[in-house]
Design a protein around this motif. Sequence first.
Motif, mmCIF file in Angstrom:
data_model
loop_
_atom_site.group_PDB
_atom_site.id
_atom_site.type_symbol
_atom_site.label_atom_id
_atom_site.label_comp_id
_atom_site.label_asym_id
_atom_site.label_seq_id
_atom_site.Cartn_x
_atom_site.Cartn_y
_atom_site.Cartn_z
ATOM 1 N N ALA A 294 -63.377 13.919 -25.393
ATOM 2 C CA ALA A 294 -64.302 14.116 -26.516
ATOM 3 C C ALA A 294 -65.121 12.849 -26.770
ATOM 4 O O ALA A 294 -66.349 12.910 -26.966
ATOM 5 N N LEU A 295 -64.477 11.693 -26.742
ATOM 6 C CA LEU A 295 -65.193 10.436 -26.977
ATOM 7 C C LEU A 295 -66.197 10.140 -25.861
ATOM 8 O O LEU A 295 -67.322 9.710 -26.123
ATOM 9 N N LEU A 296 -65.777 10.372 -24.621
ATOM 10 C CA LEU A 296 -66.677 10.082 -23.499
ATOM 11 C C LEU A 296 -67.888 10.996 -23.509
ATOM 12 O O LEU A 296 -69.002 10.577 -23.167
ATOM 13 N N ALA B 233 -54.263 5.084 -29.378
ATOM 14 C CA ALA B 233 -54.718 5.912 -28.249
ATOM 15 C C ALA B 233 -56.168 5.646 -27.884
ATOM 16 O O ALA B 233 -56.532 5.694 -26.709
ATOM 17 N N THR B 234 -57.032 5.394 -28.858
ATOM 18 C CA THR B 234 -58.453 5.158 -28.549
ATOM 19 C C THR B 234 -58.915 3.773 -28.989
ATOM 20 O O THR B 234 -60.115 3.543 -29.108
ATOM 21 N N SER B 235 -57.981 2.890 -29.245
ATOM 22 C CA SER B 235 -58.371 1.513 -29.584
ATOM 23 C C SER B 235 -58.908 0.809 -28.347
ATOM 24 O O SER B 235 -58.340 0.919 -27.258
ATOM 25 N N ILE B 236 -60.004 0.112 -28.519
ATOM 26 C CA ILE B 236 -60.522 -0.754 -27.454
ATOM 27 C C ILE B 236 -60.550 -2.182 -28.007
ATOM 28 O O ILE B 236 -60.277 -2.396 -29.192
ATOM 29 N N THR C 139 -62.713 7.932 -34.662
ATOM 30 C CA THR C 139 -61.241 7.973 -34.662
ATOM 31 C C THR C 139 -60.580 6.770 -35.327
ATOM 32 O O THR C 139 -59.349 6.768 -35.465
ATOM 33 N N ASN C 140 -61.328 5.747 -35.670
ATOM 34 C CA ASN C 140 -60.732 4.482 -36.159
ATOM 35 C C ASN C 140 -59.752 3.878 -35.159
ATOM 36 O O ASN C 140 -58.833 3.140 -35.527
ATOM 37 N N ASN D 95 -57.540 1.064 -22.177
ATOM 38 C CA ASN D 95 -58.441 1.945 -22.918
ATOM 39 C C ASN D 95 -59.887 1.468 -22.809
ATOM 40 O O ASN D 95 -60.812 2.275 -22.668
ATOM 41 N N SER D 96 -60.077 0.147 -22.871
ATOM 42 C CA SER D 96 -61.436 -0.412 -22.770
ATOM 43 C C SER D 96 -62.048 -0.110 -21.403
ATOM 44 O O SER D 96 -63.237 0.226 -21.301
#
Length: 325
Positions: A193-195, A277-280, A270-271, A104-105
Amino acid sequence: MRPKEGKEAEEMSDILRLDKQDPLLNRQRGRVSAFFREFGFGYFLLAPVVLYIVVFQFYPLAETIRLSLYDYSLISGRGMSFNGFGNYKELLMNDVAFWRIFWNSLIWVLGSTALQFAIAIPAAIILFSKIRFRGLWRGLMMVPWVSPVVIIGIVWKWIYDGHYGLFNHYLKMVHLISENIVWLGDEQLVWPALLLTSAWKGFPYITLMMLSGLTGISREMIEAAHMDGASAWQRFTRITLPMLKPIMYVTGLVSIVSSWTKFEMIWALTNGGPGYATSILPTYLYTNSFVYFDLGKGSAIATLSMGMVLILVVIYSRLFGRNQE
């Protein structure tokens, strides 16, 4: 006693007199005096910076590495116990979430950097051309960059909202979607969406750097190519883009390092969810250190994260840093 003291004082006086007469000692003293006269003030000015780096950079780094070798959880109440490389072994070999978070990172760093360049280069070319109100557009372009990250995250969270978000509203207006989409709750859609949000926040910095690079390109060279019949695309790919490569290399390096540690935006949006799923790595570090209070594991994550970004920087420099002198 007095005759003895007088004799010792006399011997000491003789030694000092001989030292003053010694040409080798005099030369050494002269060199030391000259060194301090020439560089002493410079070292005095550097001292606060060196002290700051030692106290606020090296000491926390050394303390983080030291804590990573301990089993140290504030919740367990067991105190600190030396664990060697146990935290690293647990993360690298037994923690399934860690490797997903690592990938993810990479997606976060490489995707947001590439998207920022894709937006910034055309924006720089447009803002460099002779358009009306060019100064105004350049000023407005800087708004995302100077806005606080947390505020941007909260605003974009509203924009992506699945019930009343503006994003769904405008997509439905142009008939691209028929029903509302929960952008930040769908594992397939949350990363685009995050990107997009990260690119919106970061592209002004790269645009600014590209503008500075464009001002350094010789106009005579481009005009000569135009007179020789080169098209706009040929002038861009064969003159402008190669001349921008040194600035693109440095800007990309800065963007990679800053994106790797960009924690606030993902946390505000998103926390780190849904799930992991979106944890880095920075969000995983924060969760373990300040939510579960496992300082040993958190320190190991921080140390591994630092090592990984160093490896990424070395690979980037090997791939894109050649011929930049």
